[in-house]
Structures are given as structure tokens and as C-alpha cells.
Design a protein around this motif. Structure first.
Motif, PDB file in Angstrom:
ATOM      1  N   LEU A   1     -77.149   0.267 -19.732  1.00  0.00           N
ATOM      2  CA  LEU A   1     -77.887   1.394 -18.482  1.00  0.00           C
ATOM      3  C   LEU A   1     -79.055   1.206 -18.473  1.00  0.00           C
ATOM      4  O   LEU A   1     -79.995   1.118 -17.791  1.00  0.00           O
ATOM      5  CB  LEU A   1     -76.930   2.564 -18.508  1.00  0.00           C
ATOM      6  N   TYR A   2     -79.538   1.225 -19.890  1.00  0.00           N
ATOM      7  CA  TYR A   2     -81.127   1.627 -20.201  1.00  0.00           C
ATOM      8  C   TYR A   2     -81.764   0.038 -19.743  1.00  0.00           C
ATOM      9  O   TYR A   2     -82.749   0.194 -19.357  1.00  0.00           O
ATOM     10  CB  TYR A   2     -80.990   1.942 -21.626  1.00  0.00           C
ATOM     11  N   LEU A   3     -81.125  -1.085 -20.202  1.00  0.00           N
ATOM     12  CA  LEU A   3     -81.849  -2.227 -20.098  1.00  0.00           C
ATOM     13  C   LEU A   3     -81.857  -2.655 -18.463  1.00  0.00           C
ATOM     14  O   LEU A   3     -82.924  -2.838 -17.984  1.00  0.00           O
ATOM     15  CB  LEU A   3     -80.939  -3.187 -20.517  1.00  0.00           C
ATOM     16  N   ARG A   4     -80.853  -1.980 -17.790  1.00  0.00           N
ATOM     17  CA  ARG A   4     -81.097  -2.438 -16.281  1.00  0.00           C
ATOM     18  C   ARG A   4     -81.977  -1.394 -15.738  1.00  0.00           C
ATOM     19  O   ARG A   4     -82.620  -1.867 -14.734  1.00  0.00           O
ATOM     20  CB  ARG A   4     -79.613  -2.003 -15.646  1.00  0.00           C
ATOM     21  N   SER A   5     -82.248  -0.332 -16.154  1.00  0.00           N
ATOM     22  CA  SER A   5     -82.951   0.675 -15.370  1.00  0.00           C
ATOM     23  C   SER A   5     -84.402   0.447 -16.036  1.00  0.00           C
ATOM     24  O   SER A   5     -85.416   1.036 -15.184  1.00  0.00           O
ATOM     25  CB  SER A   5     -82.639   2.289 -15.646  1.00  0.00           C
ATOM     26  N   GLU A   6     -84.773  -0.001 -17.118  1.00  0.00           N
ATOM     27  CA  GLU A   6     -85.938   0.303 -17.645  1.00  0.00           C
ATOM     28  C   GLU A   6     -86.773  -1.360 -17.523  1.00  0.00           C
ATOM     29  O   GLU A   6     -87.972  -1.329 -17.758  1.00  0.00           O
ATOM     30  CB  GLU A   6     -86.101   0.429 -19.046  1.00  0.00           C
ATOM     31  N   VAL A   7     -86.121  -2.260 -17.419  1.00  0.00           N
ATOM     32  CA  VAL A   7     -86.817  -3.562 -17.257  1.00  0.00           C
ATOM     33  C   VAL A   7     -87.774  -3.681 -16.674  1.00  0.00           C
ATOM     34  O   VAL A   7     -88.702  -4.517 -16.727  1.00  0.00           O
ATOM     35  CB  VAL A   7     -85.744  -4.722 -17.135  1.00  0.00           C
ATOM     36  N   ALA A   8     -87.798  -3.397 -14.996  1.00  0.00           N
ATOM     37  CA  ALA A   8     -88.729  -3.605 -14.168  1.00  0.00           C
ATOM     38  C   ALA A   8     -89.943  -2.806 -14.382  1.00  0.00           C
ATOM     39  O   ALA A   8     -91.039  -3.214 -14.451  1.00  0.00           O
ATOM     40  CB  ALA A   8     -88.113  -2.986 -12.871  1.00  0.00           C
ATOM     41  N   THR A   9     -89.753  -1.607 -15.178  1.00  0.00           N
ATOM     42  CA  THR A   9     -90.977  -0.568 -15.691  1.00  0.00           C
ATOM     43  C   THR A   9     -91.788  -1.417 -16.866  1.00  0.00           C
ATOM     44  O   THR A   9     -92.993  -1.353 -16.697  1.00  0.00           O
ATOM     45  CB  THR A   9     -90.447   0.765 -16.064  1.00  0.00           C
ATOM     46  N   PHE A  10     -90.790  -1.899 -17.793  1.00  0.00           N
ATOM     47  CA  PHE A  10     -91.611  -2.624 -18.672  1.00  0.00           C
ATOM     48  C   PHE A  10     -92.356  -3.878 -18.200  1.00  0.00           C
ATOM     49  O   PHE A  10     -93.412  -4.083 -18.635  1.00  0.00           O
ATOM     50  CB  PHE A  10     -90.346  -3.251 -19.760  1.00  0.00           C
ATOM     51  N   ALA A  11     -91.832  -4.526 -17.304  1.00  0.00           N
ATOM     52  CA  ALA A  11     -92.721  -5.764 -16.886  1.00  0.00           C
ATOM     53  C   ALA A  11     -93.816  -5.364 -16.079  1.00  0.00           C
ATOM     54  O   ALA A  11     -94.890  -6.087 -16.195  1.00  0.00           O
ATOM     55  CB  ALA A  11     -91.435  -6.646 -16.037  1.00  0.00           C
TER      56      ALA A  11
ATOM     57  N   ASP B   1     -80.427 -10.857 -22.599  1.00  0.00           N
ATOM     58  CA  ASP B   1     -81.265 -12.041 -22.329  1.00  0.00           C
ATOM     59  C   ASP B   1     -81.936 -11.919 -20.871  1.00  0.00           C
ATOM     60  O   ASP B   1     -82.884 -12.263 -20.889  1.00  0.00           O
ATOM     61  CB  ASP B   1     -80.157 -13.393 -21.949  1.00  0.00           C
ATOM     62  N   ARG B   2     -81.498 -11.097 -20.179  1.00  0.00           N
ATOM     63  CA  ARG B   2     -82.058 -11.063 -18.769  1.00  0.00           C
ATOM     64  C   ARG B   2     -83.512 -10.021 -18.935  1.00  0.00           C
ATOM     65  O   ARG B   2     -84.659 -10.379 -18.526  1.00  0.00           O
ATOM     66  CB  ARG B   2     -81.610 -10.337 -17.588  1.00  0.00           C
ATOM     67  N   ALA B   3     -83.326  -9.114 -19.650  1.00  0.00           N
ATOM     68  CA  ALA B   3     -84.422  -8.083 -20.086  1.00  0.00           C
ATOM     69  C   ALA B   3     -85.702  -8.795 -20.847  1.00  0.00           C
ATOM     70  O   ALA B   3     -86.762  -8.506 -20.682  1.00  0.00           O
ATOM     71  CB  ALA B   3     -83.961  -7.023 -20.757  1.00  0.00           C
ATOM     72  N   GLU B   4     -85.067  -9.629 -21.839  1.00  0.00           N
ATOM     73  CA  GLU B   4     -86.108 -10.390 -22.595  1.00  0.00           C
ATOM     74  C   GLU B   4     -86.945 -11.323 -21.685  1.00  0.00           C
ATOM     75  O   GLU B   4     -88.236 -11.706 -21.956  1.00  0.00           O
ATOM     76  CB  GLU B   4     -85.530 -11.186 -23.691  1.00  0.00           C
ATOM     77  N   ALA B   5     -86.311 -11.937 -20.830  1.00  0.00           N
ATOM     78  CA  ALA B   5     -86.563 -13.165 -19.848  1.00  0.00           C
ATOM     79  C   ALA B   5     -87.893 -12.444 -18.995  1.00  0.00           C
ATOM     80  O   ALA B   5     -88.801 -12.916 -18.789  1.00  0.00           O
ATOM     81  CB  ALA B   5     -85.704 -13.667 -19.244  1.00  0.00           C
ATOM     82  N   VAL B   6     -87.418 -11.196 -18.197  1.00  0.00           N
ATOM     83  CA  VAL B   6     -88.279 -10.659 -17.317  1.00  0.00           C
ATOM     84  C   VAL B   6     -89.424  -9.972 -17.898  1.00  0.00           C
ATOM     85  O   VAL B   6     -90.568  -9.983 -17.287  1.00  0.00           O
ATOM     86  CB  VAL B   6     -87.422  -9.604 -16.615  1.00  0.00           C
ATOM     87  N   THR B   7     -89.326  -9.517 -19.087  1.00  0.00           N
ATOM     88  CA  THR B   7     -90.563  -9.003 -19.855  1.00  0.00           C
ATOM     89  C   THR B   7     -91.176  -9.973 -20.793  1.00  0.00           C
ATOM     90  O   THR B   7     -92.296  -9.699 -21.483  1.00  0.00           O
ATOM     91  CB  THR B   7     -90.115  -7.898 -20.444  1.00  0.00           C
ATOM     92  N   ALA B   8     -90.958 -10.995 -20.694  1.00  0.00           N
ATOM     93  CA  ALA B   8     -91.675 -12.200 -21.718  1.00  0.00           C
ATOM     94  C   ALA B   8     -93.093 -12.333 -21.626  1.00  0.00           C
ATOM     95  O   ALA B   8     -93.661 -12.862 -22.661  1.00  0.00           O
ATOM     96  CB  ALA B   8     -90.945 -13.720 -21.619  1.00  0.00           C
ATOM     97  N   GLY B   9     -93.752 -11.974 -20.417  1.00  0.00           N
ATOM     98  CA  GLY B   9     -95.074 -12.028 -20.128  1.00  0.00           C
ATOM     99  C   GLY B   9     -96.040 -10.776 -20.870  1.00  0.00           C
ATOM    100  O   GLY B   9     -97.248 -10.986 -20.786  1.00  0.00           O
TER     101      GLY B   9
END
Length: 250
Positions: free
Chosen positions: A93-103, A127-135
Motif C-alpha cells: 500500500l505504501y509503495l503504491r500511494s507514495e511513488v508518485a509523490t517521490f517522483a 520494481d515499479r517504485a524503483e523504476a518510476v523514481t530512478a531519476g
């Protein structure tokens, strides 16, 4: 001796008042926080996730470059199954909800540890969270999941042995830098400051190799109550110290 292993050069002594480049936190006290309030343990972990949000934001505002959070140890698999299930569900749940904010805020998320133990669905979210925030370049956040430092060191030792057996590594040339490149934290700076909450004063199998010259701050606050003021207090404590990395005082 020409064949002797080279030693990793140590950083120069940091002056008092310097900001740590890398902060690592052993987040302890979720269970005790819940029990003190007569709440299910799962709600303690949920409150702990809110403290993670506050701490990440505080680190970004303070200008910290690296933050490593000890979220789930390899020993935590021995906890009651219902608690493990609640923890892994909260993680997804945390990964899904926070990844957009992190990016959006320039925060890069990486997971260190044996992620395969969490199963396919959780691995996919990681894997998705790492890819989306890689930049992200503002703050690097490492989350230690199913992590144990002894297992990490053993895995690196096995990798060295395999390389030596394959003839791709001369054991005499192995130095600390080459060994560290085989750890989960390869390419990351060692922690300057390690914080543990809840009043406990031990490492609990966390970053044993990387903590060789870290400063330690132990705080009484239970993790779900942690916030920017507690981090600021730890940073002030760190800033009063003069780090010499084993060198004799001048």
C-alpha cells in the motif's frame, strides 16, 4: 609487499557542525506504541508508516543526501504470521500511494535485502517504485527489507569466492572497495549517522560492514511518534562531534 591487499582510504576528518551525508535509522517501537494504547500491532505499523513520511520529508528539507530505513529484518519473518501479513500488505500500500509523490519531489527509492521472500506481487511493486523514481536526485531513500547484515556479508564473501574460483578475481588484489562493491549497498556512501529509536542501544544486524565509522544517536521516542524535531535533535548531536575515523586527536 607488492601482493598485499590494498586498504580503503578513509575520509578526512569532518569538522564539528557538519551535516551527515547519509543517515540510517533503525525504526523501533511500533509494537510498544500500539500496546501502550491498547491497539492492534498492525495499527502501530500503520502509525510507523506515517512517521516514515514525516522523516523522509524532514531529511529532504534538511538537505540530507541519503536516508536508509531499517523496515523489516530477516529475523522479522519469525513474527506471528498475521503480523507479517499485515506488514507486507502495508508495504505494498505504501509503495503504491507514495511513488508518485517521490517522483514529483525528486526522491529516489531503492530496496536492499532479499526482496524475493516477499513474493511476486510485492516484488512487482518494488520494481515499479524503483523504476518510476530512478531519476530522483534530491534524496536517495533506501528501505532495508528482509535484510540482515550477516547474510549480506556472507553473500558478498560467496561472490568473491566464486569469482576467485572462476579466475576473474585475484584474491591478493581484493581490497575493501572491491568487497563493498558486492554488498547490497554497492555504490552508496557509508552511513555517517545511525539513529535508533525506542531507547534500545544495539545494531540488531543492521549495516555491520557499513557502520564501521558511523556516529550513533539513541533516542527514547517510539518510532510512530518520530518527526522533524527528533531528527533535528539527532543532527544537532551529530554536529557537535568531531569525526576522526580512528585517527589520534591532534
Amino acid at each position: 609487499m607488492s601482493g598485499a591487499p590494498k586498504l580503503q582510504s578513509l575520509p578526512e576528518a569532518a569538522p564539528p557542525g557538519a551535516l551527515p551525508q547519509h543517515v540510517a535509522i533503525i525504526m523501533d517501537g511500533n509494537r510498544r506504541w500500539a500496546e501502550a494504547r491498547g491497539l492492534p500491532v498492525a495499527l502501530g505499523h500503520k502509525a510507523g508508516a506515517e512517521a516514515v513520511r514525516r522523516t523522509i520529508q524532514a531529511c529532504a528539507e534538511q538537505g540530507i543526501g541519503w536516508l536508509t530505513l531499517f523496515a523489516f529484518s530477516s529475523e522479522n519473518w519469525l513474527r506471528p504470521p498475521e503480523e507479517v501479513t499485515a506488514l507486507t500488505g502495508l508495504l505494498r500500500l505504501y509503495l503504491r500511494s507514495e511513488v508518485a509523490t517521490f517522483a514529483r519531489e525528486g526522491i529516489r527509492l531503492r530496496v536492499i535485502g532479499d526482496r524475493a521472500r516477499f513474493g511476486v506481487e510485492t516484488m512487482r511493486e518494488i520494481d515499479r517504485a524503483e523504476a518510476v523514481t530512478a531519476g530522483g536526485t534530491r534524496l536517495n531513500v533506501n528501505v532495508a527489507l528482509s535484510y540482515g547484515a550477516r547474510d549480506e556479508i556472507l553473500a558478498a564473501a560467496r561472490a568473491v569466492a566464486e569469482a576467485a574460483r572462476a579466475g576473474t578475481l585475484d584474491p591478493a588484489s581484493l581490497d575493501e572497495t572491491a568487497f563493498a562493491a558486492r554488498l547490497f549497498t554497492a555504490g552508496m556512501p557509508d552511513p555517517d549517522l545511525i539513529i535508533r529509536t525506542s531507547g534500545e542501544q544495539r545494531l540488531s544486524n543492521f549495516l555491520l560492514w557499513q557502520a564501521a565509522y558511523a556516529e550513533f544517536v539513541f533516542q527514547e521516542v517510539l518510532w510512530p511518534d518520530y518527526g522533524a524535531e527528533h531528527l533535528a535533535r539527532a543532527l544537532r548531536d551529530y554536529g557537535r562531534r568531531e569525526r576522526r575515523f580512528g585517527a589520534r586527536p591532534g
